[in-house]
Motif scaffolding. Sequence first.
Motif, PDB file in Angstrom:
ATOM      1  N   GLY A   1      -6.402   3.583   3.053  1.00 24.16           N
ATOM      2  CA  GLY A   1      -7.504   4.743   2.958  1.00 24.16           C
ATOM      3  C   GLY A   1      -6.459   5.689   1.894  1.00 24.16           C
ATOM      4  N   GLY A   2      -5.088   5.988   2.415  1.00 22.79           N
ATOM      5  CA  GLY A   2      -4.215   6.696   1.703  1.00 22.79           C
ATOM      6  C   GLY A   2      -4.032   6.291   0.099  1.00 22.79           C
ATOM      7  N   ALA A   3      -3.802   4.864  -0.126  1.00 20.29           N
ATOM      8  CA  ALA A   3      -3.538   4.570  -1.516  1.00 20.29           C
ATOM      9  C   ALA A   3      -4.962   4.663  -2.125  1.00 20.29           C
ATOM     10  CB  ALA A   3      -3.365   3.117  -1.404  1.00 20.29           C
ATOM     11  N   LEU A   4      -6.069   4.509  -1.814  1.00 18.09           N
ATOM     12  CA  LEU A   4      -7.280   4.717  -2.304  1.00 18.09           C
ATOM     13  C   LEU A   4      -7.453   6.136  -2.687  1.00 18.09           C
ATOM     14  CD1 LEU A   4      -9.736   1.966  -0.765  1.00 18.09           C
ATOM     15  CD2 LEU A   4      -8.431   1.742  -2.884  1.00 18.09           C
TER      16      LEU A   4
ATOM     17  N   PHE B   1       0.757  -1.179  -0.038  1.00 15.96           N
ATOM     18  CA  PHE B   1      -0.095   0.058  -0.112  1.00 15.96           C
ATOM     19  C   PHE B   1       0.642   1.272   0.028  1.00 15.96           C
ATOM     20  CE2 PHE B   1      -3.753  -2.570   1.877  1.00 15.96           C
ATOM     21  CZ  PHE B   1      -4.399  -2.426   0.832  1.00 15.96           C
ATOM     22  N   THR B   2       1.917   1.156   0.635  1.00 20.68           N
ATOM     23  CA  THR B   2       2.888   2.461   0.734  1.00 20.68           C
ATOM     24  C   THR B   2       3.470   2.728  -0.629  1.00 20.68           C
ATOM     25  OG1 THR B   2       3.422   2.140   3.234  1.00 20.68           O
ATOM     26  CG2 THR B   2       4.846   3.305   1.878  1.00 20.68           C
ATOM     27  N   VAL B   3       3.893   1.450  -1.538  1.00 19.06           N
ATOM     28  CA  VAL B   3       4.570   1.844  -2.648  1.00 19.06           C
ATOM     29  C   VAL B   3       3.398   2.403  -3.529  1.00 19.06           C
ATOM     30  CG1 VAL B   3       5.071   0.481  -4.932  1.00 19.06           C
ATOM     31  CG2 VAL B   3       6.056  -0.238  -2.597  1.00 19.06           C
ATOM     32  N   SER B   4       2.083   1.862  -3.515  1.00 19.46           N
ATOM     33  CA  SER B   4       0.995   2.492  -4.093  1.00 19.46           C
ATOM     34  C   SER B   4       0.900   4.090  -3.752  1.00 19.46           C
ATOM     35  CB  SER B   4      -0.314   1.997  -3.860  1.00 19.46           C
ATOM     36  OG  SER B   4      -1.475   2.583  -4.620  1.00 19.46           O
ATOM     37  N   VAL B   5       0.916   4.477  -2.735  1.00 19.65           N
ATOM     38  CA  VAL B   5       0.851   5.920  -2.424  1.00 19.65           C
ATOM     39  C   VAL B   5       2.119   6.552  -2.813  1.00 19.65           C
ATOM     40  CG1 VAL B   5       1.002   7.371  -0.028  1.00 19.65           C
ATOM     41  CG2 VAL B   5      -0.402   5.445  -0.163  1.00 19.65           C
ATOM     42  N   LEU B   6       3.278   6.285  -2.905  1.00 20.82           N
ATOM     43  CA  LEU B   6       4.456   6.708  -3.520  1.00 20.82           C
ATOM     44  C   LEU B   6       4.461   6.937  -4.656  1.00 20.82           C
ATOM     45  CD1 LEU B   6       7.277   5.222  -1.000  1.00 20.82           C
ATOM     46  CD2 LEU B   6       6.155   7.566  -0.551  1.00 20.82           C
ATOM     47  N   ALA B   7       3.820   5.769  -5.569  1.00 23.61           N
ATOM     48  CA  ALA B   7       3.806   5.776  -6.931  1.00 23.61           C
ATOM     49  C   ALA B   7       2.823   6.886  -7.440  1.00 23.61           C
ATOM     50  CB  ALA B   7       3.559   4.576  -7.567  1.00 23.61           C
ATOM     51  N   SER B   8       1.719   7.193  -6.807  1.00 21.06           N
ATOM     52  CA  SER B   8       0.781   8.053  -7.197  1.00 21.06           C
ATOM     53  C   SER B   8       1.571   9.427  -6.704  1.00 21.06           C
ATOM     54  CB  SER B   8      -0.528   7.875  -6.322  1.00 21.06           C
ATOM     55  OG  SER B   8      -1.065   6.534  -6.688  1.00 21.06           O
ATOM     56  N   ILE B   9       1.934   9.684  -5.719  1.00 19.16           N
ATOM     57  CA  ILE B   9       2.555  10.832  -5.501  1.00 19.16           C
ATOM     58  C   ILE B   9       3.725  11.217  -6.386  1.00 19.16           C
ATOM     59  CG2 ILE B   9       4.196  12.209  -3.881  1.00 19.16           C
ATOM     60  CD1 ILE B   9       2.755  10.742  -1.663  1.00 19.16           C
ATOM     61  N   ALA B  10       4.649  10.495  -6.978  1.00 18.67           N
ATOM     62  CA  ALA B  10       5.404  10.502  -7.997  1.00 18.67           C
ATOM     63  C   ALA B  10       4.904  10.861  -9.427  1.00 18.67           C
ATOM     64  CB  ALA B  10       6.366   9.181  -8.217  1.00 18.67           C
ATOM     65  N   ALA B  11       3.849  10.179  -9.803  1.00 16.90           N
ATOM     66  CA  ALA B  11       3.021  10.573 -10.883  1.00 16.90           C
ATOM     67  C   ALA B  11       2.839  12.096 -11.042  1.00 16.90           C
ATOM     68  CB  ALA B  11       1.995   9.617 -11.348  1.00 16.90           C
ATOM     69  N   ILE B  12       2.067  12.584  -9.741  1.00 21.93           N
ATOM     70  CA  ILE B  12       1.667  13.629  -9.620  1.00 21.93           C
ATOM     71  C   ILE B  12       2.718  14.819  -9.777  1.00 21.93           C
ATOM     72  CG2 ILE B  12       0.422  15.613  -8.185  1.00 21.93           C
ATOM     73  CD1 ILE B  12      -1.093  13.095  -7.082  1.00 21.93           C
ATOM     74  N   VAL B  13       3.788  14.350  -9.179  1.00 20.07           N
ATOM     75  CA  VAL B  13       5.017  15.480  -8.999  1.00 20.07           C
ATOM     76  C   VAL B  13       5.645  15.369 -10.430  1.00 20.07           C
ATOM     77  CG1 VAL B  13       7.438  15.643  -8.193  1.00 20.07           C
ATOM     78  CG2 VAL B  13       5.529  15.124  -6.628  1.00 20.07           C
ATOM     79  N   GLY B  14       5.684  14.330 -11.143  1.00 22.82           N
ATOM     80  CA  GLY B  14       6.316  14.457 -12.367  1.00 22.82           C
ATOM     81  C   GLY B  14       5.436  15.088 -13.432  1.00 22.82           C
ATOM     82  N   TYR B  15       4.118  15.350 -13.316  1.00 26.67           N
ATOM     83  CA  TYR B  15       3.440  15.895 -13.973  1.00 26.67           C
ATOM     84  C   TYR B  15       3.752  17.456 -14.160  1.00 26.67           C
ATOM     85  CZ  TYR B  15      -0.914  18.424 -15.767  1.00 26.67           C
ATOM     86  OH  TYR B  15      -1.754  19.315 -16.642  1.00 26.67           O
ATOM     87  N   PHE B  16       3.793  17.980 -12.944  1.00 27.39           N
ATOM     88  CA  PHE B  16       4.254  19.426 -12.553  1.00 27.39           C
ATOM     89  C   PHE B  16       5.658  19.523 -12.845  1.00 27.39           C
ATOM     90  CE2 PHE B  16       0.414  19.084 -10.199  1.00 27.39           C
ATOM     91  CZ  PHE B  16      -0.269  19.772 -10.671  1.00 27.39           C
TER      92      PHE B  16
ATOM     93  N   MET C   1      -1.911   1.529  -8.982  1.00 31.46           N
ATOM     94  CA  MET C   1      -2.715   0.447  -9.184  1.00 31.46           C
ATOM     95  C   MET C   1      -2.530  -0.703  -8.829  1.00 31.46           C
ATOM     96  SD  MET C   1      -5.532   1.973  -9.568  1.00 31.46           S
ATOM     97  CE  MET C   1      -5.980   3.695 -10.020  1.00 31.46           C
ATOM     98  N   LEU C   2      -1.053  -1.308  -9.436  1.00 29.85           N
ATOM     99  CA  LEU C   2      -0.672  -2.500  -8.932  1.00 29.85           C
ATOM    100  C   LEU C   2      -0.303  -2.757  -7.402  1.00 29.85           C
ATOM    101  CD1 LEU C   2       0.459  -5.216 -10.125  1.00 29.85           C
ATOM    102  CD2 LEU C   2       2.805  -4.205 -10.156  1.00 29.85           C
ATOM    103  N   GLY C   3       0.099  -1.651  -6.999  1.00 29.97           N
ATOM    104  CA  GLY C   3       0.236  -1.713  -5.262  1.00 29.97           C
ATOM    105  C   GLY C   3      -0.997  -2.091  -4.725  1.00 29.97           C
TER     106      GLY C   3
END
Length: 346
Positions: free
Chosen positions: A155-158, A50-65, A94-96
Amino acid sequence: MTIEQSDHSTELTEHPDRFPNPGLPPHRPRLGDEDPKAAKRSERLVLLLFTVSVLASIAAIVGYFAIPVDPEAGSMGNTHLSTLIIGLGLGLGMLGIGTAAIHWAKSLMNDHDKVEERHEIAGDAQTRSTAIEMFNEGAKDTDIARRPLIKGALGGALALAPLPFLVPLIGNLGGDWDISRFKRTAWAPAANGDRVYLATDPTNRRIKASDVTIGSLFHVMPWNLPEHPDYLDEKAKAVVLLVRVDPQDLKETEERASWSYDGIVAYSKICTHVGCPVALYERETHHLLCPCHQSTFDVTDEAKVVFGPAGRALPQLPIDVDENGYLVAQRDFDEPVGPSFWERER
């Protein structure tokens, strides 16, 4: 079924109405059921996923900006890197969640076999009540109340997983919404009246009519288009397929009789279904095929649809030759290229 042999003859007994219920095999406890340390390791692994999922989502958002795509730059470098980071973030996010949920269910939740007798499907009150009880039992079985770390990670991952989808979408809402750009392409004559030559894509070599033999296919773009400041945007709309067939095979209306030259016809490469590149040519049938959803267009009949989900023919580019035999565009396409949009006008 029992077979009895007597005096070289065979007699079959009747099939029984019911077979005895073999029952369920003995339950085999998992390592985590007997070893609290193993259960704790499984819990930590679920938390990690779940933590990997959270970090990956954050990385995608940071990468966009952090890696903005500049449409004026004319380079695919930033586009590739930005797409890669956002795609990896979405995929790992999503995989996480998926792998964590599976591992949680297989290693920590109840794994005892349960049997439900088959019955007729009915939506009465008792059935609904039973379904609610089963749902509540499943929620209780997750034992999430005693695992606050997993509950917080879930909750954080979702909460973060949808953001890599939504942030680029919302970020582009303030972009250029001038849809008139979809109604013209780089094939339109220049303001000074200069003709637009047909050139090979991507080598940017002008094409003579004598270069195009019967049955050949050319991927075409406007000559010197790479020098355009909006090269990628303009090329996306202006790509063309050039084909030569026997002039006797062409079925041209009177209006379009002058749009081809000695059996050479030019059509937009952008499928009218969802915009995929139409790139496959069947020489024997004179059909152009879109590889995405198999929409098929007849080159000899004004690129009309003969199969597939596309709703319109490919727009045709009127062509001619100059005094030196080079192919030129008479004017722009007669209609906007690509799939439908909300203010499309034919």
